[in-house]
Design a protein around this motif. Structure first.
Motif, mmCIF file in Angstrom:
data_model
loop_
_atom_site.group_PDB
_atom_site.id
_atom_site.type_symbol
_atom_site.label_atom_id
_atom_site.label_comp_id
_atom_site.label_asym_id
_atom_site.label_seq_id
_atom_site.Cartn_x
_atom_site.Cartn_y
_atom_site.Cartn_z
ATOM 1 N N LYS A 64 -8.244 -2.828 -2.525
ATOM 2 C CA LYS A 64 -7.857 -1.712 -1.474
ATOM 3 C C LYS A 64 -6.991 -2.437 -0.516
ATOM 4 O O LYS A 64 -7.029 -3.668 -0.369
ATOM 5 C CB LYS A 64 -9.075 -1.197 -0.897
ATOM 6 C CG LYS A 64 -9.768 -0.106 -1.796
ATOM 7 C CD LYS A 64 -11.059 0.709 -1.098
ATOM 8 C CE LYS A 64 -11.594 1.462 -2.022
ATOM 9 N NZ LYS A 64 -12.534 2.292 -1.035
ATOM 10 N N ILE A 65 -6.301 -1.480 0.040
ATOM 11 C CA ILE A 65 -5.075 -2.290 1.074
ATOM 12 C C ILE A 65 -5.804 -1.293 2.311
ATOM 13 O O ILE A 65 -5.917 -0.095 2.398
ATOM 14 C CB ILE A 65 -4.003 -1.836 0.805
ATOM 15 C CG1 ILE A 65 -2.922 -2.546 1.877
ATOM 16 C CG2 ILE A 65 -3.376 -0.405 0.553
ATOM 17 C CD1 ILE A 65 -1.441 -2.677 1.464
ATOM 18 N N LYS A 66 -5.816 -2.214 3.519
ATOM 19 C CA LYS A 66 -6.550 -1.405 4.668
ATOM 20 C C LYS A 66 -5.770 -2.181 5.838
ATOM 21 O O LYS A 66 -5.429 -3.506 6.084
ATOM 22 C CB LYS A 66 -7.911 -1.849 4.890
ATOM 23 C CG LYS A 66 -8.449 -1.288 5.942
ATOM 24 C CD LYS A 66 -10.089 -1.564 5.852
ATOM 25 C CE LYS A 66 -10.941 -1.139 7.226
ATOM 26 N NZ LYS A 66 -10.823 0.471 7.227
ATOM 27 N N ASN A 67 -5.603 -1.216 7.044
ATOM 28 C CA ASN A 67 -4.884 -1.672 8.461
ATOM 29 C C ASN A 67 -6.215 -2.524 9.022
ATOM 30 O O ASN A 67 -7.166 -1.937 8.981
ATOM 31 C CB ASN A 67 -4.580 -0.598 8.989
ATOM 32 C CG ASN A 67 -3.334 0.125 8.311
ATOM 33 O OD1 ASN A 67 -2.616 -0.178 7.543
ATOM 34 N ND2 ASN A 67 -3.301 1.540 8.695
ATOM 35 N N ILE A 68 -5.913 -3.506 9.564
ATOM 36 C CA ILE A 68 -6.758 -4.227 10.068
ATOM 37 C C ILE A 68 -6.344 -4.849 11.564
ATOM 38 O O ILE A 68 -7.400 -4.900 12.612
ATOM 39 C CB ILE A 68 -7.345 -5.514 9.270
ATOM 40 C CG1 ILE A 68 -6.254 -6.452 9.320
ATOM 41 C CG2 ILE A 68 -7.887 -5.147 8.263
ATOM 42 C CD1 ILE A 68 -6.638 -7.925 8.918
ATOM 43 N N ILE A 69 -5.209 -4.701 11.907
ATOM 44 C CA ILE A 69 -4.753 -4.749 13.145
ATOM 45 C C ILE A 69 -3.772 -4.039 13.495
ATOM 46 O O ILE A 69 -2.600 -4.020 12.637
ATOM 47 C CB ILE A 69 -4.220 -6.586 13.419
ATOM 48 C CG1 ILE A 69 -5.288 -7.229 13.409
ATOM 49 C CG2 ILE A 69 -3.724 -6.575 14.863
ATOM 50 C CD1 ILE A 69 -5.038 -8.706 13.193
ATOM 51 N N GLY A 70 -3.621 -3.192 14.772
ATOM 52 C CA GLY A 70 -2.557 -2.568 15.099
ATOM 53 C C GLY A 70 -2.922 -0.944 14.889
ATOM 54 O O GLY A 70 -3.797 -0.622 13.852
ATOM 55 N N ASN A 71 -2.341 0.106 15.807
ATOM 56 C CA ASN A 71 -2.368 1.078 15.816
ATOM 57 C C ASN A 71 -1.149 1.812 15.151
ATOM 58 O O ASN A 71 -1.201 3.239 15.012
ATOM 59 C CB ASN A 71 -3.107 1.934 16.931
ATOM 60 C CG ASN A 71 -1.994 1.654 18.045
ATOM 61 O OD1 ASN A 71 -0.871 1.331 17.817
ATOM 62 N ND2 ASN A 71 -2.396 1.798 19.321
ATOM 63 N N GLY A 72 -0.250 1.161 14.820
ATOM 64 C CA GLY A 72 1.053 1.903 14.425
ATOM 65 C C GLY A 72 1.900 2.164 15.606
ATOM 66 O O GLY A 72 3.009 2.630 15.291
ATOM 67 N N ILE A 73 1.741 2.105 16.797
ATOM 68 C CA ILE A 73 2.451 2.243 17.871
ATOM 69 C C ILE A 73 2.955 0.906 18.484
ATOM 70 O O ILE A 73 2.188 0.042 18.815
ATOM 71 C CB ILE A 73 1.735 3.021 18.966
ATOM 72 C CG1 ILE A 73 1.088 4.341 18.406
ATOM 73 C CG2 ILE A 73 2.639 3.534 20.236
ATOM 74 C CD1 ILE A 73 0.353 5.140 19.101
#
Length: 194
Positions: A64-73
């Motif tokens: 799986k691929i997952k965001n771990i740091i950052g909120n996209g802003i």
């Protein structure tokens, strides 16, 4: 062989198969791999750091691929806040440090260049103290451009000359480049041995 992405940039699905048609990777700038073969990706376009990880120990192909740091802003979030919901600005380079401290506890730290914030930051991914996990920590940089002389102790309050690249040796010494500062520099004794 493609490990992740569909060739389209932008914001996409999270915590899904890395080859899912809804996955988007935007402005890939850096990559690192840890001892478990987890892949870490920096995206300057989306202002995320992501990981590609195995979620089924019985089948190494289950990823799986997952965001771990950052909120996209794009932006800045102060130290001690949660990295997974923080604003960062153009993550340019990533390095992973895995070691055991003096008590025999396993620690995994992720270092990254928060380029437009002119900082190098650390996020603890694994360790004995739950309060340390998923928290931002600035290693060097106060957000302003400048030249910091060698020997300075208060690194988080020091300016930087546009950090771009970084690397770690097997003793945990951090090496980094300052693009407009025209230097390669190092920081020692970053490991937590308590």
């Amino acid at each position: 062989t493609t490990k992740a992405g569909t060739g389209y940039g932008g914001y996409g699905l999270d915590d899904v198969d890395p080859l899912d048609k809804g996955v988007r990777l935007w402005g890939l700038s850096s990559i690192a791999v840890d001892k478990d073969l987890t892949i870490y990706l920096g995206e300057t376009g989306s202002n995320y750091i992501k990981k590609i990880y195995n979620y089924d120990p019985t089948d190494k192909s289950k990823l799986k691929i997952k965001n771990i740091i950052g909120n996209g802003i794009k932006g800045f979030t102060d130290d001690k806040e949660k990295a997974s919901t923080a604003s960062i600005d153009s993550p340019e380079a990533i390095a992973i440090d895995e070691y055991k401290n003096s008590n025999g506890n396993s620690i995994k730290d992720l270092y990254f260049v928060d380029r437009n914030n002119k900082m190098i930051r650390r996020v603890r991914l694994e360790g004995p103290n739950p309060d340390d996990i998923d928290k931002l920590l600035t290693i060097i940089g106060n957000g302003s451009w400048g030249d910091t002389p060698d020997g300075i102790i208060d690194l988080p309050n020091s300016p930087m000359g546009d950090p771009v690249g970084l690397a770690l040796d097997d003793q945990g010494t951090l090496y980094f480049t300052e693009q407009s500062g025209n230097r390669i520099r190092k920081i020692e004794n970053l490991r937590d041995n308590n």
